[in-house]
Design a protein around this motif. Structure first.
Motif, PDB file in Angstrom:
ATOM      1  N   TYR A   1       0.823  -1.212   0.000  1.00 55.41           N
ATOM      2  CA  TYR A   1       0.000   0.000   0.000  1.00 55.41           C
ATOM      3  C   TYR A   1       0.854   1.258   0.000  1.00 55.41           C
ATOM      4  N   THR A   2       2.153   1.122   0.238  1.00 54.55           N
ATOM      5  CA  THR A   2       3.022   2.292   0.351  1.00 54.55           C
ATOM      6  C   THR A   2       4.246   2.136  -0.548  1.00 54.55           C
ATOM      7  N   LEU A   3       4.859   3.257  -0.869  1.00 56.65           N
ATOM      8  CA  LEU A   3       6.042   3.282  -1.717  1.00 56.65           C
ATOM      9  C   LEU A   3       7.301   3.517  -0.882  1.00 56.65           C
ATOM     10  N   PRO A   4       8.443   3.030  -1.342  1.00 58.55           N
ATOM     11  CA  PRO A   4       9.698   3.349  -0.663  1.00 58.55           C
ATOM     12  C   PRO A   4       9.977   4.844  -0.694  1.00 58.55           C
ATOM     13  N   ALA A   5      10.803   5.293   0.227  1.00 58.53           N
ATOM     14  CA  ALA A   5      11.084   6.726   0.354  1.00 58.53           C
ATOM     15  C   ALA A   5      11.759   7.298  -0.884  1.00 58.53           C
ATOM     16  N   TYR A   6      12.489   6.471  -1.633  1.00 64.19           N
ATOM     17  CA  TYR A   6      13.233   6.991  -2.784  1.00 64.19           C
ATOM     18  C   TYR A   6      12.349   7.359  -3.977  1.00 64.19           C
ATOM     19  N   VAL A   7      11.088   6.989  -3.967  1.00 63.75           N
ATOM     20  CA  VAL A   7      10.209   7.294  -5.106  1.00 63.75           C
ATOM     21  C   VAL A   7       9.898   8.790  -5.109  1.00 63.75           C
ATOM     22  N   GLY A   8      10.164   9.420  -6.259  1.00 61.57           N
ATOM     23  CA  GLY A   8       9.937  10.852  -6.385  1.00 61.57           C
ATOM     24  C   GLY A   8       9.927  11.261  -7.848  1.00 61.57           C
ATOM     25  N   PRO A   9      10.265  12.505  -8.153  1.00 62.26           N
ATOM     26  CA  PRO A   9      10.204  13.003  -9.540  1.00 62.26           C
ATOM     27  C   PRO A   9      11.105  12.245 -10.510  1.00 62.26           C
ATOM     28  N   GLY A  10      12.149  11.587  -9.993  1.00 64.96           N
ATOM     29  CA  GLY A  10      13.038  10.827 -10.861  1.00 64.96           C
ATOM     30  C   GLY A  10      12.631   9.383 -11.049  1.00 64.96           C
ATOM     31  N   THR A  11      11.447   9.028 -10.578  1.00 67.34           N
ATOM     32  CA  THR A  11      10.960   7.657 -10.664  1.00 67.34           C
ATOM     33  C   THR A  11       9.885   7.538 -11.736  1.00 67.34           C
ATOM     34  N   LEU A  12       9.968   6.466 -12.521  1.00 65.01           N
ATOM     35  CA  LEU A  12       8.849   6.089 -13.381  1.00 65.01           C
ATOM     36  C   LEU A  12       8.087   4.982 -12.673  1.00 65.01           C
ATOM     37  N   LEU A  13       6.832   5.237 -12.341  1.00 70.41           N
ATOM     38  CA  LEU A  13       5.977   4.229 -11.735  1.00 70.41           C
ATOM     39  C   LEU A  13       5.101   3.614 -12.823  1.00 70.41           C
ATOM     40  N   VAL A  14       5.238   2.320 -13.008  1.00 74.12           N
ATOM     41  CA  VAL A  14       4.350   1.579 -13.896  1.00 74.12           C
ATOM     42  C   VAL A  14       3.311   0.905 -13.009  1.00 74.12           C
ATOM     43  N   ALA A  15       2.100   1.427 -13.009  1.00 73.83           N
ATOM     44  CA  ALA A  15       1.022   0.875 -12.183  1.00 73.83           C
ATOM     45  C   ALA A  15       0.304  -0.197 -12.987  1.00 73.83           C
ATOM     46  N   SER A  16       0.370  -1.441 -12.500  1.00 68.99           N
ATOM     47  CA  SER A  16      -0.189  -2.573 -13.238  1.00 68.99           C
ATOM     48  C   SER A  16      -1.318  -3.207 -12.431  1.00 68.99           C
ATOM     49  N   SER A  17      -2.525  -3.079 -12.943  1.00 67.92           N
ATOM     50  CA  SER A  17      -3.695  -3.694 -12.318  1.00 67.92           C
ATOM     51  C   SER A  17      -4.595  -4.205 -13.429  1.00 67.92           C
ATOM     52  N   PHE A  18      -4.738  -5.524 -13.530  1.00 73.76           N
ATOM     53  CA  PHE A  18      -5.534  -6.083 -14.615  1.00 73.76           C
ATOM     54  C   PHE A  18      -6.962  -5.543 -14.565  1.00 73.76           C
ATOM     55  N   SER A  19      -7.580  -5.617 -13.401  1.00 74.54           N
ATOM     56  CA  SER A  19      -8.964  -5.155 -13.270  1.00 74.54           C
ATOM     57  C   SER A  19      -9.063  -3.640 -13.269  1.00 74.54           C
ATOM     58  N   GLY A  20      -7.997  -2.999 -12.816  1.00 76.82           N
ATOM     59  CA  GLY A  20      -8.035  -1.560 -12.621  1.00 76.82           C
ATOM     60  C   GLY A  20      -8.610  -1.156 -11.289  1.00 76.82           C
ATOM     61  N   ASN A  21      -8.927  -2.142 -10.454  1.00 75.33           N
ATOM     62  CA  ASN A  21      -9.570  -1.862  -9.163  1.00 75.33           C
ATOM     63  C   ASN A  21      -8.797  -2.426  -7.978  1.00 75.33           C
ATOM     64  N   THR A  22      -7.551  -2.829  -8.170  1.00 73.49           N
ATOM     65  CA  THR A  22      -6.754  -3.400  -7.085  1.00 73.49           C
ATOM     66  C   THR A  22      -6.447  -2.318  -6.058  1.00 73.49           C
ATOM     67  N   GLU A  23      -6.930  -2.503  -4.821  1.00 69.94           N
ATOM     68  CA  GLU A  23      -6.863  -1.407  -3.862  1.00 69.94           C
ATOM     69  C   GLU A  23      -5.433  -1.020  -3.499  1.00 69.94           C
ATOM     70  N   GLU A  24      -4.538  -1.991  -3.375  1.00 73.41           N
ATOM     71  CA  GLU A  24      -3.156  -1.670  -3.032  1.00 73.41           C
ATOM     72  C   GLU A  24      -2.523  -0.816  -4.123  1.00 73.41           C
ATOM     73  N   THR A  25      -2.744  -1.197  -5.377  1.00 74.29           N
ATOM     74  CA  THR A  25      -2.113  -0.494  -6.490  1.00 74.29           C
ATOM     75  C   THR A  25      -2.706   0.895  -6.678  1.00 74.29           C
ATOM     76  N   LEU A  26      -4.005   1.024  -6.482  1.00 74.58           N
ATOM     77  CA  LEU A  26      -4.623   2.343  -6.578  1.00 74.58           C
ATOM     78  C   LEU A  26      -4.113   3.276  -5.479  1.00 74.58           C
ATOM     79  N   THR A  27      -3.890   2.738  -4.291  1.00 76.83           N
ATOM     80  CA  THR A  27      -3.353   3.540  -3.192  1.00 76.83           C
ATOM     81  C   THR A  27      -1.944   4.027  -3.523  1.00 76.83           C
ATOM     82  N   VAL A  28      -1.120   3.131  -4.079  1.00 74.57           N
ATOM     83  CA  VAL A  28       0.241   3.491  -4.460  1.00 74.57           C
ATOM     84  C   VAL A  28       0.230   4.502  -5.608  1.00 74.57           C
ATOM     85  N   LEU A  29      -0.694   4.338  -6.533  1.00 73.79           N
ATOM     86  CA  LEU A  29      -0.809   5.278  -7.655  1.00 73.79           C
ATOM     87  C   LEU A  29      -1.067   6.688  -7.143  1.00 73.79           C
ATOM     88  N   ASP A  30      -1.951   6.797  -6.186  1.00 70.53           N
ATOM     89  CA  ASP A  30      -2.257   8.118  -5.614  1.00 70.53           C
ATOM     90  C   ASP A  30      -1.036   8.697  -4.905  1.00 70.53           C
TER      91      ASP A  30
END
Length: 346
Positions: free
Chosen positions: A80-109
């Motif tokens: 549900y959370t991201l490591p501290a190093y994630v920031g403007p220099g990070t590319l986050l690829v959010a992968s959710s087949f359904s598009g409704n995975t709660e952990e991934t949506l939380t991380v996306l936000d």
């Protein structure tokens, strides 16, 4: 076994979905070819794939493939959370087949709040809506199947994005080799009258699978085999990586007993394994082989790492499918996962 034996149990048509693996890879690759990249590699210091279950394993497989060549690190987050190093220099690829995975949506936000660059891989749901509203690039893949059965789409999409970013060379010959190998292997394993996947499933029937392998290319393949045994076959499965297994778990085999008589070991081997890993696998097999119910070694096929990795991913899917049938269970439904999701929403 015949197709007539398969159909009454396989109500979700997992047989057909596994057979589609080569076609999924082609389609997933095509869908990712022209999606705009949110950043160039020179602007990035980290790639993070966020996902769960069948939507995360594609990222893990890509991570092991690009590790020898990627100039920046790639990690997979199942949380549900991201490591501290994630920031403007990070590319986050959010992968959710359904598009409704709660952990991934939380991380996306959270990634958006940290101003990370974002790209989504999904078939729809809330993630697709968010991506369209926020202007995030999207690789949209087909829906209507279990996420674990859509691995061809999710893996090929993320791998193609990794190639386009420069994490690994775009090797058309390697893709051609992999596709030809998978076409032949799929044709062989789809014959229920007899094939190597069915033979291995018979060895594992009534036992608890233990999957061992080296690290590197086989690491995520090992995880995929265990996950497929658990979801498709509905059996408890465990495993470990060498050389770590030799530094602790091996002692759990010191005094064989009733539990060990239930353990069916599958060792995944690859020509790219470090020579000392190959030696450790050989020695450990000699020491422990007669303490387990069975000890089976499976070697990857092909020349390039891509073909070798995918050959064992596909074989493991077939083994888990046939093991489900031998146990007279439908490989597609996941009632305990469904019950847990309902309880979490209450």
């Amino acid at each position: 076994m015949t197709l007539d034996d398969i159909q009454p149990l396989d109500t979700g048509r997992m047989y057909d979905l596994i057979r589609q693996f080569p076609d999924q890879l082609r389609d997933g690759r095509s869908r990712a070819q022209d999606v705009p990249l949110p950043a160039a590699l020179d602007d990035l210091d980290h790639i993070v794939v966020a996902g769960m279950g069948g939507s995360a394993i594609g990222g893990d497989l890509v991570r092991t493939l690009v590790q020898p060549t990627a100039p920046v690190p790639m990690t997979v987050v199942r949380d549900y959370t991201l490591p501290a190093y994630v920031g403007p220099g990070t590319l986050l690829v959010a992968s959710s087949f359904s598009g409704n995975t709660e952990e991934t949506l939380t991380v996306l936000d959270e990634a958006a709040r940290r101003r990370a660059r974002i790209l989504c891989v999904t078939s729809g749901g809330q993630m697709l809506e968010i991506a369209r509203n926020e202007g995030y690039p999207v690789v949209q893949i087909p829906g209507g199947m279990p996420p674990r059965a859509a691995l061809g789409y999710s893996f090929a999409a993320v791998m193609t994005l990794a190639e386009r970013l420069g994490l690994a060379p775009a090797d058309a010959a390697a893709w051609d080799e992999a596709m030809a190998l998978l076409e032949a292997q799929t044709a062989a394993c789809a014959d229920p009258a007899g094939n190597e996947a069915l033979d291995l499933a018979r060895t594992l029937h009534g036992k608890l699978p233990v999957v061992y392998s080296g690290p590197g290319l086989m690491e995520a393949v090992n995880l995929r085999w265990r996950g497929q045994f658990q979801e498709n076959s509905k059996v408890y499965a465990t495993g470990n990586l060498f050389p770590e297994m030799n530094h602790n778990e091996i002692m759990g085999w010191q005094y064989p007993g009733a539990v060990h008589a239930l353990l069916a070991v599958v060792v995944l081997r690859d020509r790219g394994d470090h020579p000392r890993i190959r030696r450790r696998l050989d020695v450990t097999g000699r020491l422990l082989g007669d303490r387990a119910a069975s000890w089976t070694e499976v070697e990857s096929r092909g020349t390039a790492p891509l073909a070798r990795l995918l050959s064992l991913v596909n074989l493991g899917d077939w083994v888990s499918f046939y093991l489900a049938l031998l146990q007279a269970v439908d490989p597609t439904p996941i009632p305990l996962i469904d019950a847990l999701k309902e309880a979490m929403q209450a």
